[in-house]
Design an enzyme around this catalytic site. Sequence first.
Site, PDB file in Angstrom:
ATOM      1  NE  ARG A  86      38.611  37.096  46.372  1.00 18.45           N
ATOM      2  CZ  ARG A  86      38.645  35.762  46.404  1.00 18.45           C
ATOM      3  NH1 ARG A  86      39.798  35.120  46.193  1.00 18.45           N
ATOM      4  NH2 ARG A  86      37.562  35.056  46.621  1.00 18.45           N
ATOM      5  CB  SER A 129      32.968  40.927  47.413  1.00 22.65           C
ATOM      6  OG  SER A 129      32.131  39.826  47.156  1.00 22.65           O
ATOM      7  CD  GLU A 143      37.016  40.829  47.226  1.00 25.27           C
ATOM      8  OE1 GLU A 143      36.599  40.326  46.171  1.00 25.27           O
ATOM      9  OE2 GLU A 143      36.830  40.327  48.347  1.00 25.27           O
TER      10      GLU A 143
END
Length: 299
Positions: free
Chosen positions: A172, A221, A291
């Site tokens: 990520r 998320s 995130e």
Amino acid sequence: MADLAEMPGVRGKLTPDAPLAPLVWFKAGGRADWLFEPKDADDLAEFLRALDPAMPVMGLGLGSNLIVRDGGVRGVVVRLAKPMGAIEAIDETTLRCGGGASGIAVSSAARDAGIAGLEFLRGIPGTVGGFVRMNGGAYGREVADVLVSAEIVLRSGERRTLACSELGYSYRHSELPEQAIVVAATLRGTPGDKTAIQAEMDRIAEAREATQPLRTKTGGSTFKNPDGDKAWRLVDDAGCRGLTIGGAQVSEKHCNFLINTGDASSTEIEALGEEVRRRVKDKAGVELHWEIQRVGDRA
């Protein structure tokens, strides 16, 4: 706030004091000094070249994984709208996708072209520009697995094409320059059967619907999965399922999602995330990392 109304040669839409809450999934947050929706990549490059180098620039896609703080965003927010979302098949396994194209549009175009391996993009609620920058992923795959190259416009207005290997991808995360805008990407899959590709896309869509609070004001998320564990499990074990601060709540359906139950402020949403992080650290000794991107000034 600098006056950009007289910027020469602008062909796209330039809006002062633009509300950002309607443009992000949480439906919360402040305003941008300026919102620029370029007509094409040349328009963006010319705009950035003419812009005062001291003026901050931030890219915005669908706003699906973003908290815009209540104090708003200084400088210019660049939003790649539909005119920059074109998708074309280059060969039997490769697509060139505009930075404004959604994950759903890309996976559907791949299906129509008989290209397998891009079905997972059906599960990423963002645009090419966003998920290329953050190495977005879902259902066991990530952008680094399928990206050939990314076309970017640097803050200086210079245009570059970078190979996947030059993006410094990790979980990520990429090493793209901070204010660079991804205007297109070349993605490669494998030859596939259209019916099988559609079946996999349907499976992903059904799994998302069954497990995620898609019909709420959410941000996707919230925390990255720690090595060897799942963020949702740690949040649940820390007793945070359903936890609220003001109008912000930890989803009871999937507790790695925060939701705006009504009129939550971004301050409340971010504070809830920080409280979850604190409780997980106290309970499990694990430090969760955001995130969701958090941008702008606090109120």
